[in-house]
Design an enzyme around this catalytic site. Structure first.
Site, short mmCIF file in Angstrom:
data_model
loop_
_atom_site.label_atom_id
_atom_site.label_comp_id
_atom_site.label_asym_id
_atom_site.label_seq_id
_atom_site.Cartn_x
_atom_site.Cartn_y
_atom_site.Cartn_z
N ARG A 66 0.83 -1.21 0.00
CA ARG A 66 0.00 0.00 0.00
C ARG A 66 0.87 1.26 0.00
NH1 ARG A 66 -1.97 2.70 4.37
NH2 ARG A 66 -1.85 0.86 5.71
N TYR A 119 -15.43 16.03 -17.22
CA TYR A 119 -15.89 14.66 -17.03
C TYR A 119 -16.93 14.65 -15.91
CZ TYR A 119 -15.66 9.81 -15.38
OH TYR A 119 -15.97 8.54 -14.95
N ASP A 188 -5.93 17.71 -16.01
CA ASP A 188 -6.25 16.33 -16.38
C ASP A 188 -5.98 16.21 -17.87
OD1 ASP A 188 -7.42 13.96 -17.25
OD2 ASP A 188 -9.19 14.15 -15.99
N LYS A 213 -7.00 4.78 -19.82
CA LYS A 213 -7.26 5.14 -21.21
C LYS A 213 -6.02 4.94 -22.08
CE LYS A 213 -11.20 6.64 -19.39
NZ LYS A 213 -11.33 6.53 -17.92
#
Length: 394
Positions: A66, A119, A188, A213
Site C-alpha cells: 500500500r 468529465y 487532467d 485510457k
C-alpha cells in the site's frame, strides 16, 4: 541500482526509446528483460541488505505494498520519463488520482476555478463533495478562460482538462499559467496523453491521467497517475494515497507498464485516424456538428489531436438506431483503447448531471462520443456511413 533506474528517464531523448527502456527493473542476477510482478503484500523490514531496492516515496527499503511496490514504481518511473516530470505516483483509478491530488492541495476556505465542461464524475466531486470540506468551486467556459475573463487572484487552484470531455475544447494552458503566477494549476491530460502534450512544460504544476485510457491502451486496466516537478506536492499526495488506500495493485501496474511501451506507436495511429474521421464527418450532411481539437489553440498547445471525436446527428435521426447498426465500434463507456468504442455521454460519462447542466456545456441527447481505435480509418468511415443509412431509413 535504484539510482541507475531513476537516471534512465533522462538518458534517452526519443519518446519511444524512453517508453521502452525507462523505469524497467532489470536484475543482472536473473537477466530478466521485463519487470517482474511483485505480487506480495509485505516485504522483509527492516531490510539490512546493502543493495536493497528503495521505495522512492520514503527513500527507504520497501515495507508494504500500500505504501510502495517495485512493479508499481517501475510503471511510475516510466510514465514520469514520458511526462518529463521529476515525480510520479499511480492510483487505483483516475478518480483516485483526482480526488487525492485535490484533497492534498486544497484547504478549507480555498476557492477553485474549474473549466465548466468536465468529465461527469469530476464535476460531481467538485460540485457536490468539495463543498462539504469547505472548499468552493466556480466554473468558467473554456472560451471565456482562453479570453482571459477571470481574475487569478480570486482563486487558489485552477483546474483544467487538456481536452475537455466530451466537447473537446482546448484550454490555453500556457496563457493561463502565465496569467496565474503563484496559483496551483492542475491539468487532467487524459485525452491528450503524454505523446501529444506535456502540461508541465506549459506551466502546469500537476498533471493527472486516467491511465485506464491511452496510457494502458488495451481496455484491461483501471488506474490513475499523477506527476509534478514539485517535491512538496509529491510528498503531500503520497500521504493521501497511503491514507486513502487508493494505490494500484502490482498486476494492474504490470499491465499498464506493458501497455505504455507502445503509447507512441498507438498515438500515431489514433492521431491519423482522428484527422481522417474529422475530415469525413465535416462533409457528412447527416451530421450537424463535429467536435475535434484541431483548433488554433489546439495547434498551439498540442503536438497531435488524438483519437477522440464527438459529433451530433441531425435531430430527425434516431441516434440509438445509428449506434446499434455500427459493426466495428462497440457501444461501451471508457476510451483510449486499441479498439473503437462509442457512447452517448447523456447515458454514461455525464449521466450524473442534470439535463440543464449538460445542455449548459453543449451536451445534447444526440451527441455521440467516439473513441477511435487503431483499426483502418477507411473501414471506420464505411461503417459510419452504413449506420447513418440505417438511421435515415428508420
Amino acid at each position: 541500482m535504484n539510482k541507475v533506474r531513476m537516471a534512465e528517464k533522462r538518458l534517452f531523448n526519443g519518446f519511444n526509446t524512453r517508453a521502452v527502456q525507462s523505469g524497467e527493473l532489470r536484475d543482472p542476477r536473473f537477466g530478466n528483460v521485463t519487470t517482474p510482478i511483485f505480487e506480495t503484500s509485505t516485504f522483509v523490514f527492516p531490510n539490512s541488505e546493502k543493495d536493497a531496492y528503495i521505495d522512492n516515496t520514503r527513500n527507504l527499503p520497501y515495507i508494504y505494498t500500500r505504501w510502495g511496490n517495485p512493479t508499481v514504481q517501475a510503471f511510475e518511473e516510466k510514465y514520469a520519463s514520458l511526462e518529463k516530470a521529476e515525480h510520479a505516483l499511480s492510483f487505483s483509478s483516475g478518480m483516485g488520482a483526482i480526488t487525492s491530488v485535490i484533497l492534498a492541495l486544497a484547504e478549507r476556505g480555498d476557492k477553485i476555478l474549474s473549466v465548466s465542461d468536465l468529465y461527469g464524475q469530476t464535476f460531481y466531486f467538485l460540485n457536490k463533495v468539495l463543498p462539504e470540506y469547505g472548499i468552493s468551486v466556480e466554473y468558467i467556459s473554456t472560451d471565456r478562460l482562453n479570453s482571459g475573463e477571470f481574475k487569478p487572484s480570486d482563486y487558489d487552484i485552477i483546474y483544467l482538462e487538456s481536452i475537455t470531455n466530451p466537447t473537446l475544447k482546448v484550454p490555453d494552458i500556457k496563457a493561463v499559467s502565465e496569467r496565474s503566477t503563484g496559483k496551483k494549476i492542475i491539468v487532467d491530460a487524459t485525452f491528450a496523453s503524454p505523446y501529444n502534450q506535456n502540461p508541465l512544460d506549459l506551466g502546469a504544476d500537476v498533471v493527472i491521467h486516467s491511465a485506464t485510457k491511452y496510457i494502458s491502451g488495451h481496455s484491461d486496466v483501471v488506474m490513475g497517475v499523477f506527476s509534478t516537478n514539485d517535491k512538496s506536492i509529491f510528498d503531500k499526495v503520497v500521504v493521501r494515497r497511503k491514507t486513502f488506500g487508493s494505490n494500484p495493485d502490482p498486476i494492474q501496474s504490470y499491465l499498464a507498464l506493458r501497455g505504455i511501451k507502445t503509447l507512441g506507436l498507438r498515438m500515431e495511429k489514433h492521431n491519423k485516424n482522428g484527422m481522417e474521421l474529422a475530415k469525413y464527418l465535416r462533409t457528412e450532411p447527416r451530421i450537424s456538428h463535429v467536435y475535434y481539437p484541431d483548433t488554433e489553440i489546439g495547434k498551439k498547445v498540442l503536438r497531435g489531436f488524438g483519437g477522440m471525436i464527438s459529433f451530433e446527428l441531425r435531430p430527425e435521426l434516431d441516434v440509438h438506431v445509428f449506434m446499434r447498426n455500427l459493426k466495428i465500434p462497440m457501444v461501451a463507456a471508457s476510451l483510449g483503447g486499441v479498439e473503437s468504442l462509442i457512447t452517448l455521454p447523456v447515458e454514461t460519462s455525464h449521466s450524473s448531471m442534470t439535463k440543464e447542466e449538460r445542455e449548459r456545456i453543449g451536451i445534447t441527447d444526440n451527441l455521440v462520443r467516439f473513441s477511435i481505435g487503431i483499426e483502418d480509418h477507411v473501414d471506420l468511415i464505411d461503417d459510419i456511413k452504413q449506420a447513418l443509412d440505417k438511421a435515415s431509413e428508420s
